[in-house]
Design an enzyme around this catalytic site. Sequence first.
Site, PDB file in Angstrom:
ATOM      1  CB  SER A 116       0.563  -0.689  -0.115  1.00 42.39           C
ATOM      2  OG  SER A 116      -0.512  -1.576   0.062  1.00 42.39           O
ATOM      3  CG  ASP A 290      -2.044  -1.199  -3.088  1.00 43.24           C
ATOM      4  OD1 ASP A 290      -2.421  -1.184  -1.904  1.00 43.24           O
ATOM      5  OD2 ASP A 290      -1.263  -2.053  -3.532  1.00 43.24           O
ATOM      6  CB  THR A 357       5.451 -10.945   6.982  1.00 47.90           C
ATOM      7  OG1 THR A 357       4.998 -11.380   8.257  1.00 47.90           O
ATOM      8  CG2 THR A 357       4.752  -9.657   6.591  1.00 47.90           C
TER       9      THR A 357
HETATM   10  C1  G16 Z   1       2.763  -5.517   2.445  1.00 43.57           C
HETATM   11  C2  G16 Z   1       2.726  -6.855   1.803  1.00 43.57           C
HETATM   12  C3  G16 Z   1       1.967  -7.827   2.686  1.00 43.57           C
HETATM   13  C4  G16 Z   1       2.561  -7.866   4.070  1.00 43.57           C
HETATM   14  C5  G16 Z   1       2.676  -6.476   4.613  1.00 43.57           C
HETATM   15  C6  G16 Z   1       3.485  -6.505   5.880  1.00 43.57           C
HETATM   16  O1  G16 Z   1       1.453  -5.026   2.560  1.00 43.57           O
HETATM   17  O2  G16 Z   1       2.099  -6.765   0.552  1.00 43.57           O
HETATM   18  O3  G16 Z   1       1.958  -9.078   2.088  1.00 43.57           O
HETATM   19  O4  G16 Z   1       1.785  -8.598   4.949  1.00 43.57           O
HETATM   20  O5  G16 Z   1       3.349  -5.647   3.703  1.00 43.57           O
HETATM   21  O6  G16 Z   1       3.875  -5.248   6.210  1.00 43.57           O
HETATM   22  P1  G16 Z   1       5.019  -4.998   7.264  1.00 43.57           P
HETATM   23  O7  G16 Z   1       6.299  -5.526   6.714  1.00 43.57           O
HETATM   24  O8  G16 Z   1       4.961  -3.521   7.427  1.00 43.57           O
HETATM   25  O9  G16 Z   1       4.579  -5.726   8.497  1.00 43.57           O
HETATM   26  P2  G16 Z   1       0.934  -3.777   1.709  1.00 43.57           P
HETATM   27  O10 G16 Z   1      -0.539  -3.779   1.899  1.00 43.57           O
HETATM   28  O11 G16 Z   1       1.619  -2.599   2.315  1.00 43.57           O
HETATM   29  O12 G16 Z   1       1.378  -4.064   0.311  1.00 43.57           O
END
Ligand code: G16
Length: 560
Positions: A116, A290, A357
């Site tokens: 991501s 992504d 989250t």
């Molecule tokens: C991912 C999840 C999100 C979440 C984020 C939080 O984002 O898909 O739903 O809000 O992680 O990240 P952290 O745990 O680092 O605060 P992504 O965009 O990396 O897939």
Amino acid sequence: MSLNVENVKTNAFGDQKPGTSGLRKAVKVFQQPNYTENFVQSILSSLGDKLQGSTLIVGGDGRFYCKEAVDKIIKICAANKVSKLFVGQNGILSTPAVSALIRTHKATGAIILTASHNPGGPDKDFGIKFNVSNGGPAPDGVTNAIFELSKTLSSYSIVPNLKVDISKCGSQVFTVGDQKFEVEVIDSVEHYVSYMKEIFDFNALKALIKGDITGKPFSILINCLHGVTGPYAKQIFVKELGAPSDSVVNAVPLEDFGGHHPDPNLTYAADLVNAMKAGEYDFGAAFDGDGVRNMILGKKAFFVTPSDSLAVLAANLDCIPYSKQSGVKGFARSMPTGAAVDRVGKKLGKDVYEVPTGWKYFGNLMDAGKLSLCGEESFGTGSDHIREKDGVWAALAWLSVIASLKKSVEEILKDHWATYGRNYFTRYDYENCESDPCNKMMAELETLVTSEAFKGKELSSNGRKYVVKLCDNFQFTDLIDGSVATKQGIRVLFEDGSRIVYRLSGTGSSGATVRVYIESYEPKEYTGEPQVVLKPLISLALELARLQEFTGRDKPTVIT
Ligand code: G16
């Protein structure tokens, strides 16, 4: 000719526990012999009875190691009696596009190759995530099962001699043992683009950009940060909506994202912020690696916080034909996300849900028809058109609101604050800290704020007083399946509605990243600078956690 399945002996790895969204590690970790194979086998084995004869979607954001991983996945799926794979051409599919494909093809799930917003390249991060049949990220129950399997795996099955050309679209059918195995290579953008045309009124958006709505051309700048969205954005904003071709920049997906973090925030998308400052563009957006995250800017780089973006879209959701037609149900946000959307829900008489989250926590509520829109402070926004957050959708949603209200981004925000008051919000990130002291900091903080002595305590900072209302480590019970998620972030809530939240990130690949979320509500005064308005609360947040002492940092890596 029939191809043979080989069972390869392997040793289990103990560290394949998926985080907030999938397994994210350094590329070098995934390149270890059998590491990727083991994890893919664990995903497939977790499907149990649903595996044989299943259809899966495979694709990723094009980062370094994607192609090798796609090749391994195809070979392992063939050996595990999967019946059909839809694979993005050259292995490319944005995560929202995958979610849409799962739903259209009623697939069992998808294996998505992405870390991501984490940086890519041989010395950076890779990731594998599994999405389930509703199109959304695997819930905790599934990822826990995958992790358990990975800890005891002793062999995986593979068809080593299977050769599939993923550079050309079309179907290729193979015989593996006595079973048929089909791989259909699909155009990466076509399905998603036609879905966006169903959701939005492209004629209205085209008219906005041309100048037919506001009387002058509406200029946009879309920065894809060299992530997967480039081809999608070119097709939608330039070819379909008629924006000049240089309105979409950094549109070629690169294996290392040009050496940058593909994370659309004020620090890592500074290019967009700087380009917008001169006032040449009316609207700016950036997306992550992504294609799930988005950042929205107005003229002169007027910044829309993700929490406000969610609230504004909630208040105006019927500007989007799909949402108007399907009816606006409830809204949801992750716990650390600013509560601006709660006020919209209250005014409109809609339920607003608060989840931990991670997008995976929205899925059940959406499937149960309780939600139309949800969002997270981490630059994620999306609706029930799929079960992922969707960066390009968010930009199109904003353009739809602008076309309908005939106002600038800044005017829309100021009107919104005048109606609802303003939830000032900021997030401080301390990236790549040492894990042990950060874990200790969180443990000590929890003990402190949940102690009897802390209840009702009056704290003061920079001449302001805050009275503690409630402190806990956030726990969530899923309304639909009753599953419980514990320890989702330490909350310190004050009597005046202000709050501080502390979490350790679940998306890093090494060390610890501390996130501190700070919010206060001002019913009338909405023109302040967040860093100034929130200053007393920020100081209090850093002092309470003894952040500098534990992390050794005197300032955050990123401020949002
Ligand atoms: C991912 C999840 C999100 C979440 C984020 C939080 O984002 O898909 O739903 O809000 O992680 O990240 P952290 O745990 O680092 O605060 P992504 O965009 O990396 O897939």
